[in-house]
Design a protein around this motif. Structure first.
Motif, PDB file in Angstrom:
ATOM      1  N   LEU A   1     -12.180 -28.037  21.017  1.00  0.00           N
ATOM      2  CA  LEU A   1     -11.715 -28.886  19.707  1.00  0.00           C
ATOM      3  C   LEU A   1     -12.557 -29.394  19.069  1.00  0.00           C
ATOM      4  CD1 LEU A   1      -7.788 -29.212  19.951  1.00  0.00           C
ATOM      5  CD2 LEU A   1      -9.097 -27.590  19.553  1.00  0.00           C
ATOM      6  N   ASN A   2     -13.042 -29.666  16.939  1.00  0.00           N
ATOM      7  CA  ASN A   2     -14.168 -30.354  16.710  1.00  0.00           C
ATOM      8  C   ASN A   2     -12.300 -31.000  15.967  1.00  0.00           C
ATOM      9  OD1 ASN A   2     -16.509 -28.770  14.941  1.00  0.00           O
ATOM     10  ND2 ASN A   2     -15.875 -29.205  17.112  1.00  0.00           N
ATOM     11  N   ALA A   3     -13.408 -32.134  15.088  1.00  0.00           N
ATOM     12  CA  ALA A   3     -12.072 -33.313  13.959  1.00  0.00           C
ATOM     13  C   ALA A   3     -12.692 -33.672  13.326  1.00  0.00           C
ATOM     14  CB  ALA A   3     -11.034 -34.235  14.534  1.00  0.00           C
ATOM     15  N   GLY A   4     -12.224 -33.214  10.950  1.00  0.00           N
ATOM     16  CA  GLY A   4     -13.621 -33.377  10.775  1.00  0.00           C
ATOM     17  C   GLY A   4     -12.215 -35.012  10.264  1.00  0.00           C
ATOM     18  N   VAL A   5     -12.938 -35.831   9.386  1.00  0.00           N
ATOM     19  CA  VAL A   5     -12.441 -37.193   9.021  1.00  0.00           C
ATOM     20  C   VAL A   5     -13.174 -37.437   7.403  1.00  0.00           C
ATOM     21  CG1 VAL A   5     -11.914 -39.258   8.625  1.00  0.00           C
ATOM     22  CG2 VAL A   5     -11.729 -38.321  10.438  1.00  0.00           C
ATOM     23  N   LEU A   6     -12.506 -36.748   6.525  1.00  0.00           N
ATOM     24  CA  LEU A   6     -12.925 -37.693   5.293  1.00  0.00           C
ATOM     25  C   LEU A   6     -12.809 -38.331   4.413  1.00  0.00           C
ATOM     26  CD1 LEU A   6     -11.717 -35.408   2.302  1.00  0.00           C
ATOM     27  CD2 LEU A   6     -12.673 -33.887   3.308  1.00  0.00           C
ATOM     28  N   ARG A   7     -12.836 -39.122   3.458  1.00  0.00           N
ATOM     29  CA  ARG A   7     -12.474 -40.243   2.793  1.00  0.00           C
ATOM     30  C   ARG A   7     -12.723 -39.720   1.800  1.00  0.00           C
ATOM     31  NH1 ARG A   7     -13.812 -42.485   6.862  1.00  0.00           N
ATOM     32  NH2 ARG A   7     -11.907 -43.192   8.617  1.00  0.00           N
ATOM     33  N   THR A   8     -11.709 -40.236   0.567  1.00  0.00           N
ATOM     34  CA  THR A   8     -12.228 -40.010  -0.816  1.00  0.00           C
ATOM     35  C   THR A   8     -11.007 -41.120  -1.541  1.00  0.00           C
ATOM     36  OG1 THR A   8     -10.231 -38.866  -2.106  1.00  0.00           O
ATOM     37  CG2 THR A   8     -12.003 -37.250  -0.808  1.00  0.00           C
ATOM     38  N   ALA A   9     -11.793 -41.800  -2.787  1.00  0.00           N
ATOM     39  CA  ALA A   9     -10.603 -42.512  -3.279  1.00  0.00           C
ATOM     40  C   ALA A   9      -9.982 -42.238  -3.231  1.00  0.00           C
ATOM     41  CB  ALA A   9     -11.774 -43.305  -4.693  1.00  0.00           C
ATOM     42  N   ASN A  10      -9.179 -41.663  -4.690  1.00  0.00           N
ATOM     43  CA  ASN A  10      -7.887 -41.642  -4.988  1.00  0.00           C
ATOM     44  C   ASN A  10      -7.097 -40.361  -3.923  1.00  0.00           C
ATOM     45  OD1 ASN A  10      -7.731 -42.393  -7.084  1.00  0.00           O
ATOM     46  ND2 ASN A  10      -8.788 -40.543  -8.236  1.00  0.00           N
ATOM     47  N   LEU A  11      -7.577 -40.006  -2.902  1.00  0.00           N
ATOM     48  CA  LEU A  11      -6.839 -38.972  -1.723  1.00  0.00           C
ATOM     49  C   LEU A  11      -6.876 -40.010  -0.326  1.00  0.00           C
ATOM     50  CD1 LEU A  11      -5.761 -36.300  -0.972  1.00  0.00           C
ATOM     51  CD2 LEU A  11      -8.172 -35.891  -0.189  1.00  0.00           C
TER      52      LEU A  11
ATOM     53  N   LEU B   1      -8.482 -37.403   5.265  1.00  0.00           N
ATOM     54  CA  LEU B   1      -8.084 -36.820   5.312  1.00  0.00           C
ATOM     55  C   LEU B   1      -8.704 -36.145   6.616  1.00  0.00           C
ATOM     56  CD1 LEU B   1      -5.822 -33.926   5.059  1.00  0.00           C
ATOM     57  CD2 LEU B   1      -7.833 -33.529   3.439  1.00  0.00           C
ATOM     58  N   THR B   2      -8.464 -34.990   8.187  1.00  0.00           N
ATOM     59  CA  THR B   2      -8.426 -35.436   8.898  1.00  0.00           C
ATOM     60  C   THR B   2      -7.733 -33.337   9.248  1.00  0.00           C
ATOM     61  OG1 THR B   2      -8.315 -37.851   9.759  1.00  0.00           O
ATOM     62  CG2 THR B   2      -8.251 -35.506  11.672  1.00  0.00           C
ATOM     63  N   LEU B   3      -9.256 -33.165   9.735  1.00  0.00           N
ATOM     64  CA  LEU B   3      -8.863 -31.389  10.073  1.00  0.00           C
ATOM     65  C   LEU B   3      -8.659 -31.300  10.770  1.00  0.00           C
ATOM     66  CD1 LEU B   3      -9.905 -31.762   6.812  1.00  0.00           C
ATOM     67  CD2 LEU B   3      -9.209 -29.120   7.086  1.00  0.00           C
ATOM     68  N   ILE B   4      -8.292 -30.605  11.900  1.00  0.00           N
ATOM     69  CA  ILE B   4      -8.286 -30.570  13.146  1.00  0.00           C
ATOM     70  C   ILE B   4      -8.052 -28.863  13.941  1.00  0.00           C
ATOM     71  CG2 ILE B   4      -7.927 -30.515  15.979  1.00  0.00           C
ATOM     72  CD1 ILE B   4      -6.691 -34.543  14.959  1.00  0.00           C
ATOM     73  N   GLY B   5      -9.561 -28.738  14.753  1.00  0.00           N
ATOM     74  CA  GLY B   5      -8.714 -27.180  14.842  1.00  0.00           C
ATOM     75  C   GLY B   5     -10.150 -26.590  15.950  1.00  0.00           C
ATOM     76  N   GLN B   6      -9.761 -25.885  16.139  1.00  0.00           N
ATOM     77  CA  GLN B   6     -10.790 -24.895  17.420  1.00  0.00           C
ATOM     78  C   GLN B   6     -12.047 -25.105  16.634  1.00  0.00           C
ATOM     79  OE1 GLN B   6     -10.464 -23.182  20.103  1.00  0.00           O
ATOM     80  NE2 GLN B   6      -8.824 -23.769  19.948  1.00  0.00           N
ATOM     81  N   GLY B   7     -12.938 -25.685  17.697  1.00  0.00           N
ATOM     82  CA  GLY B   7     -14.904 -26.272  16.867  1.00  0.00           C
ATOM     83  C   GLY B   7     -15.717 -24.852  16.932  1.00  0.00           C
ATOM     84  N   ALA B   8     -15.016 -23.878  18.030  1.00  0.00           N
ATOM     85  CA  ALA B   8     -16.667 -23.534  18.892  1.00  0.00           C
ATOM     86  C   ALA B   8     -15.588 -22.202  19.645  1.00  0.00           C
ATOM     87  CB  ALA B   8     -17.704 -23.872  19.705  1.00  0.00           C
ATOM     88  N   GLY B   9     -16.477 -21.259  19.918  1.00  0.00           N
ATOM     89  CA  GLY B   9     -15.837 -20.134  20.338  1.00  0.00           C
ATOM     90  C   GLY B   9     -16.190 -18.196  19.453  1.00  0.00           C
ATOM     91  N   GLY B  10     -16.171 -17.817  20.129  1.00  0.00           N
ATOM     92  CA  GLY B  10     -16.149 -16.241  18.856  1.00  0.00           C
ATOM     93  C   GLY B  10     -15.119 -16.338  18.166  1.00  0.00           C
ATOM     94  N   PRO B  11     -13.353 -16.278  18.868  1.00  0.00           N
ATOM     95  CA  PRO B  11     -12.418 -16.374  17.252  1.00  0.00           C
ATOM     96  C   PRO B  11     -12.527 -16.708  16.751  1.00  0.00           C
ATOM     97  CG  PRO B  11     -12.487 -16.019  19.666  1.00  0.00           C
ATOM     98  CD  PRO B  11     -13.363 -16.468  19.906  1.00  0.00           C
ATOM     99  N   PRO B  12     -12.575 -18.040  17.026  1.00  0.00           N
ATOM    100  CA  PRO B  12     -12.390 -18.941  14.958  1.00  0.00           C
ATOM    101  C   PRO B  12     -13.820 -18.515  14.169  1.00  0.00           C
ATOM    102  CG  PRO B  12     -12.733 -20.999  17.056  1.00  0.00           C
ATOM    103  CD  PRO B  12     -12.701 -18.987  18.158  1.00  0.00           C
TER     104      PRO B  12
END
Ligand SMILES: NC(=O)C1=CN([C@@H]2O[C@H](COP(=O)(O)OP(=O)(O)OC[C@H]3O[C@@H](n4cnc5c(N)ncnc54)[C@H](OP(=O)(O)O)[C@@H]3O)[C@@H](O)[C@H]2O)C=CC1
Ligand SMILES: N[C@@H](CC=O)C(=O)O
Length: 411
Positions: free
Chosen positions: A288-298, A301-312
């Protein structure tokens, strides 16, 4: 009936077949991602995308009529709308993709080596020849990471991005801990599962992450990062005794990439980090991969999901293709040069090395122990640049040294 839609000087050919719009593609490469894409195209409920050609190279045999060794014929075929490039390495892919755009064909790619090396040139060619250039599959496999960065920054400037963006090394770290695999066994399993790069040292040494950070930086901050502007540390040297030492301290190792706006400029880094067990990124398992982003107003936000392999990865490619088919516009992106600065904060590190090299850190040791011939030390908080310089010096003496920054508290 063939209808020519307005892509300014070049046409994309759409065919109306049984009421559905039809897009013709040529795939470049017939590996993990390409085969998964073919599976997903076959499963798609509306047969709207047709594979007209698959470029292979010798000695691979032609096992279906679409397979060809002749790229010039693909370029000359006016019915092929989009080149879907899924080969490894920057140079051959750049030749294929730049020729494709010059021939008026849109390009979808999963090749982060090429995009990171030729990012601004690819954007410029797409602009010049009025074709689409899409590359969402390059970062974080099936997570819609790049498209989220691109969309969010239009409403609220991004402050930072960080996370786990390499499925192979996350799989290795997770299974070294859970199944007590060696590093070599972890790599072999990740290769078997289709997560690793053709040359897995790109995963292990962090180069794959460097490429992904450069592409993410463009989408998030509109900046053109160059590879020599930031340091990258991967998992080289990590051994079973290191993992045992982390567990004894209730820590879990993850390979973290980060890019943030600091008070004195933008900071970038890719390195192993020891996280408390309860830290959100310590919960990320397998590939799995997890990307965390930050903005001033939001906020965060973290997005987690399949990070490697053919299908994703193929899922991300297919999403790009459907957006081209549906004529979704691409947000314009121009990249500016930027300077990076060092993190000025004091940091603590774990260092696993041989006894002779450990002496270099004598003044900075908070705790030291020996395990199976390895000396393991935990430093006191120290200026980041001083520690980094010492670690580089020590690694020159002991290539099997493993260093990881310690994060004290879960964030
Ligand atoms: N696997 C993954 O999880 C992900 C991969 N990617 C990227 O997607 C791309 C494809 O990855 P993946 O499918 O795993 O790679 P594979 O190694 O499985 O397949 C690569 C394919 O490209 C072919 N190829 C290599 N060079 C050329 C060339 N010059 N001309 C024509 N064909 C060529 C290979 O042919 P041959 O068999 O003859 O060598 C093979 O069919 C890479 O850029 C990778 O970084 C991106 C995200 C995730
Ligand atoms: N080798 C890469 C594949 C996807 O980008 C990884 O392991 O993340």
């Amino acid at each position: 009936m063939i209808q020519c839609l307005s892509m300014k000087n070049k046409c994309i050919y759409f065919k109306y077949i049984q009421g559905g719009i039809h897009l013709k593609i040529a795939m470049l490469g017939w590996g993990t991602v390409a085969r998964s894409l073919m599976d997903q195209l076959k499963q798609h409920p509306d047969a709207v995308i047709q594979t007209a050609a698959i470029l292979i190279r010798k000695p691979h045999p032609r096992t279906c009529p679409e397979m060809t060794y002749d790229y010039a014929a693909i370029l000359d075929n006016p019915e092929i709308d989009v080149i879907v490039e899924m080969i490894p390495g920057a140079e051959a892919a750049w030749n294929y993709c730049s020729q494709a755009m010059q021939a008026g064909k849109s390009v979808v790619t999963s090749n982060k080596a090429m995009v990171s090396a030729y990012f601004s040139q690819l954007l410029a060619l797409a602009e010049k020849y009025k074709v689409q250039f899409r590359y969402d599959a390059c970062v974080a496999g099936g997570i819609p990471w790049l498209r989220t960065l691109t969309a969010l920054k239009q409403t609220d400037p991004l402050l930072s991005i960080e996370g786990i963006f390499n499925g192979t090394t996350n799989y290795i770290l997770d299974h070294m801990e859970r199944d007590r695999l060696s590093l070599a066994e972890g790599i072999a399993q990740a290769q078997q599962l289709g997560y690793a790069e053709a040359d897995p040292s790109a995963d292990l040494e962090g180069e794959d992450l460097a490429r992904k950070l450069m592409i993410s930086a463009g989408c998030a901050f509109g900046v053109l990062l160059h590879r020599d502007q930031f340091a990258v540390q991967g998992l080289q040297g990590l051994c079973a005794q290191d993992i045992e030492a982390f567990l004894a301290k209730d820590k879990r190792c993850r390979l973290i990439s980060a890019l943030k706006q600091g008070s004195s400029g933008m900071q970038a880094g890719i390195e192993p980090v020891l996280l408390p067990f309860n830290a959100p990124l310590a919960q990320i398992r397998d590939n799995l991969n997890a990307g965390v982003l930050r903005t001033a107003n939001l906020g965060e936000l973290t997005l987690i999901g399949q990070g490697a392999g053919g299908p994703p990865t193929a899922h991300a490619v297919l999403t790009d293709l459907l957006e081209i088919l549906n004529d979704h516009p691409v947000s314009p992106l121009t990249l500016q040069e930027t300077n990076l600065c060092e993190n000025p904060e004091a940091v603590r590190y774990y260092i696993g090395t041989q006894a002779e090299t450990a002496g270099l850190f004598a003044e900075l040791i908070q705790e030291i122990r020996r395990s199976g011939g390895r000396t393991q030390l935990w430093t006191v908080p120290t200026a980041n640049n001083r520690l980094k310089a010492l670690i580089a010096q020590a690694r020159a003496q002991d290539p099997q040294l493993f260093a990881a920054r310690i994060e004290e508290e879960a964030r």
